[in-house]
Design a protein around this motif. Structure first.
Motif, mmCIF file in Angstrom:
data_model
loop_
_atom_site.group_PDB
_atom_site.id
_atom_site.type_symbol
_atom_site.label_atom_id
_atom_site.label_comp_id
_atom_site.label_asym_id
_atom_site.label_seq_id
_atom_site.Cartn_x
_atom_site.Cartn_y
_atom_site.Cartn_z
ATOM 1 N N ALA A 88 7.207 5.195 8.062
ATOM 2 C CA ALA A 88 8.159 4.072 8.106
ATOM 3 C C ALA A 88 7.663 3.000 9.075
ATOM 4 C CB ALA A 88 9.549 4.572 8.499
ATOM 5 N N ARG A 89 7.121 3.414 10.220
ATOM 6 C CA ARG A 89 6.596 2.444 11.196
ATOM 7 C C ARG A 89 5.402 1.681 10.627
ATOM 8 N NH1 ARG A 89 5.851 4.625 17.150
ATOM 9 N NH2 ARG A 89 5.604 2.394 17.511
ATOM 10 N N ILE A 90 4.532 2.390 9.933
ATOM 11 C CA ILE A 90 3.351 1.736 9.358
ATOM 12 C C ILE A 90 3.770 0.761 8.265
ATOM 13 C CG2 ILE A 90 1.267 2.113 7.981
ATOM 14 C CD1 ILE A 90 0.864 4.682 9.633
ATOM 15 N N GLN A 91 4.744 1.138 7.448
ATOM 16 C CA GLN A 91 5.213 0.228 6.407
ATOM 17 C C GLN A 91 5.834 -1.021 7.021
ATOM 18 O OE1 GLN A 91 7.547 3.039 4.154
ATOM 19 N NE2 GLN A 91 5.944 3.203 2.583
ATOM 20 N N ARG A 92 6.595 -0.855 8.111
ATOM 21 C CA ARG A 92 7.165 -2.008 8.816
ATOM 22 C C ARG A 92 6.043 -2.890 9.372
ATOM 23 N NH1 ARG A 92 8.027 -2.831 14.078
ATOM 24 N NH2 ARG A 92 9.416 -4.523 14.600
ATOM 25 N N ALA A 149 0.839 -1.205 0.000
ATOM 26 C CA ALA A 149 0.000 0.000 0.000
ATOM 27 C C ALA A 149 0.868 1.247 0.000
ATOM 28 C CB ALA A 149 -0.903 0.003 1.233
ATOM 29 N N LYS A 150 0.295 2.312 -0.502
ATOM 30 C CA LYS A 150 0.952 3.616 -0.442
ATOM 31 C C LYS A 150 0.413 4.328 0.789
ATOM 32 C CE LYS A 150 2.316 4.021 -5.014
ATOM 33 N NZ LYS A 150 3.462 4.590 -5.571
ATOM 34 N N PHE A 151 1.291 5.000 1.492
ATOM 35 C CA PHE A 151 0.901 5.687 2.702
ATOM 36 C C PHE A 151 1.010 7.185 2.505
ATOM 37 C CE2 PHE A 151 2.288 1.514 4.022
ATOM 38 C CZ PHE A 151 1.249 1.136 4.839
ATOM 39 N N GLY A 152 0.064 7.881 3.060
ATOM 40 C CA GLY A 152 0.059 9.330 2.980
ATOM 41 C C GLY A 152 -0.510 9.903 4.258
ATOM 42 N N LYS A 153 -0.990 11.132 4.162
ATOM 43 C CA LYS A 153 -1.527 11.817 5.338
ATOM 44 C C LYS A 153 -2.700 11.064 5.944
ATOM 45 C CE LYS A 153 -3.400 16.252 6.714
ATOM 46 N NZ LYS A 153 -3.784 17.571 6.266
ATOM 47 N N GLU A 205 2.014 -9.097 6.849
ATOM 48 C CA GLU A 205 1.872 -9.926 5.653
ATOM 49 C C GLU A 205 2.408 -11.340 5.854
ATOM 50 O OE1 GLU A 205 3.722 -7.680 2.518
ATOM 51 O OE2 GLU A 205 1.966 -6.388 2.286
ATOM 52 N N ASN A 206 3.255 -11.535 6.864
ATOM 53 C CA ASN A 206 3.825 -12.860 7.090
ATOM 54 C C ASN A 206 3.822 -13.157 8.585
ATOM 55 O OD1 ASN A 206 5.266 -15.205 7.267
ATOM 56 N ND2 ASN A 206 6.934 -14.533 5.963
ATOM 57 N N LEU A 207 2.826 -13.916 9.014
ATOM 58 C CA LEU A 207 2.658 -14.248 10.432
ATOM 59 C C LEU A 207 3.163 -15.652 10.755
ATOM 60 C CD1 LEU A 207 -0.891 -12.699 10.924
ATOM 61 C CD2 LEU A 207 1.303 -11.745 11.652
ATOM 62 N N ASP A 208 4.012 -16.220 9.886
ATOM 63 C CA ASP A 208 4.427 -17.595 10.144
ATOM 64 C C ASP A 208 5.236 -17.741 11.438
ATOM 65 O OD1 ASP A 208 6.722 -16.449 9.061
ATOM 66 O OD2 ASP A 208 7.106 -18.071 7.648
ATOM 67 N N GLU A 209 5.971 -16.718 11.846
ATOM 68 C CA GLU A 209 6.733 -16.829 13.099
ATOM 69 C C GLU A 209 5.816 -16.940 14.320
ATOM 70 O OE1 GLU A 209 9.584 -14.173 15.937
ATOM 71 O OE2 GLU A 209 9.838 -13.903 13.779
ATOM 72 N N PRO A 210 4.882 -15.983 14.541
ATOM 73 C CA PRO A 210 4.012 -16.147 15.709
ATOM 74 C C PRO A 210 3.075 -17.344 15.570
ATOM 75 C CG PRO A 210 3.313 -14.241 14.419
ATOM 76 C CD PRO A 210 4.626 -14.714 13.853
ATOM 77 N N ILE A 252 1.284 -12.300 18.453
ATOM 78 C CA ILE A 252 1.086 -11.478 17.263
ATOM 79 C C ILE A 252 1.488 -10.032 17.526
ATOM 80 C CG2 ILE A 252 -0.647 -10.527 15.693
ATOM 81 C CD1 ILE A 252 -1.980 -13.281 15.731
ATOM 82 N N ARG A 253 1.097 -9.494 18.685
ATOM 83 C CA ARG A 253 1.509 -8.135 19.029
ATOM 84 C C ARG A 253 3.024 -7.988 19.068
ATOM 85 N NH1 ARG A 253 -2.380 -8.367 22.978
ATOM 86 N NH2 ARG A 253 -0.770 -8.577 24.553
ATOM 87 N N SER A 254 3.685 -8.967 19.661
ATOM 88 C CA SER A 254 5.153 -8.945 19.722
ATOM 89 C C SER A 254 5.751 -8.962 18.317
ATOM 90 C CB SER A 254 5.636 -10.141 20.534
ATOM 91 O OG SER A 254 7.037 -10.186 20.536
ATOM 92 N N HIS A 255 5.179 -9.763 17.454
ATOM 93 C CA HIS A 255 5.656 -9.852 16.062
ATOM 94 C C HIS A 255 5.428 -8.532 15.323
ATOM 95 C CE1 HIS A 255 6.550 -11.655 12.173
ATOM 96 N NE2 HIS A 255 5.417 -11.152 11.715
ATOM 97 N N LEU A 256 4.258 -7.952 15.477
ATOM 98 C CA LEU A 256 3.912 -6.739 14.742
ATOM 99 C C LEU A 256 4.640 -5.498 15.256
ATOM 100 C CD1 LEU A 256 0.055 -7.146 14.230
ATOM 101 C CD2 LEU A 256 1.874 -7.551 12.562
ATOM 102 N N TYR A 257 4.774 -5.406 16.567
ATOM 103 C CA TYR A 257 5.323 -4.199 17.161
ATOM 104 C C TYR A 257 6.752 -4.353 17.651
ATOM 105 C CZ TYR A 257 0.422 -2.921 17.050
ATOM 106 O OH TYR A 257 -0.865 -2.680 16.652
#
Length: 157
Positions: A31-35, A2-6, A41-46, A150-155
């Motif tokens: 940058a945080r949102i893109q991360r 996705a493209k991110f903007g205001k 997109e890939n939750l295989d670890e959690p 999942i929270r640990s993985h995402l954040y």
């Protein structure tokens, strides 16, 4: 990606995250949102960690004969079984108990049994007087554990 903007709206499994940004530090937030998106997109670890966790849950269910407790065996069958097997409820040879596996993809986690007996005992067969004795049974603390992973993985916490 996705493209991110205001004003950006991300659709995530189970909901939508809406982000409105103004002022200084927008690039840092973008940058945080893109991360976050890449991680989502890939939750295989959690999911892999939770799959292992769930195999432990299944084992605890067998050890406790259900959480909540499974319906007791029919008294006549219980007497017969006591003479022919040392296993508890749902344990004859141990094959069903040892049959649980998990499969992970970047977006899914599947807990399953390789035993053909599993669905009958998991769901029950009322017309045959076979009660449901759920072996795969998420308790509130199990859901909390998945959420934590999942929270640990995402954040990155």
């Amino acid at each position: 990606m996705a493209k991110f903007g205001k004003n950006t709206r991300l659709k995530i499994v189970g909901g939508t995250l809406e982000v409105n940004m103004e002022g200084k530090g927008i690039d840092r937030w973008l940058a945080r949102i893109q991360r976050f998106q890449l991680q989502a997109e890939n939750l295989d670890e959690p999911f892999g960690k939770f799959g292992l966790y769930m195999l432990g849950v299944v084992e605890r269910n067998f050890a406790a004969e259900g959480r909540p407790k499974w319906k007791p065996l029919n008294p006549d069958y219980a007497k017969w079984k006591a003479k022919h097997s040392s296993g508890g409820i749902l344990v004859w040879s141990g094959k069903l108990r040892k049959s649980f596996r998990y499969r992970v993809t970047p977006r899914t986690l599947q807990i399953y049994s390789t035993s053909r007996l599993f669905p009958w005992h998991q769901e029950g067969v009322p017309q045959n007087n076979l009660p449901a004795r759920p072996m795969v049974n998420l308790q509130p603390r199990d859901r909390a554990e998945l959420s934590k992973l999942i929270r640990s993985h995402l954040y990155g916490n």
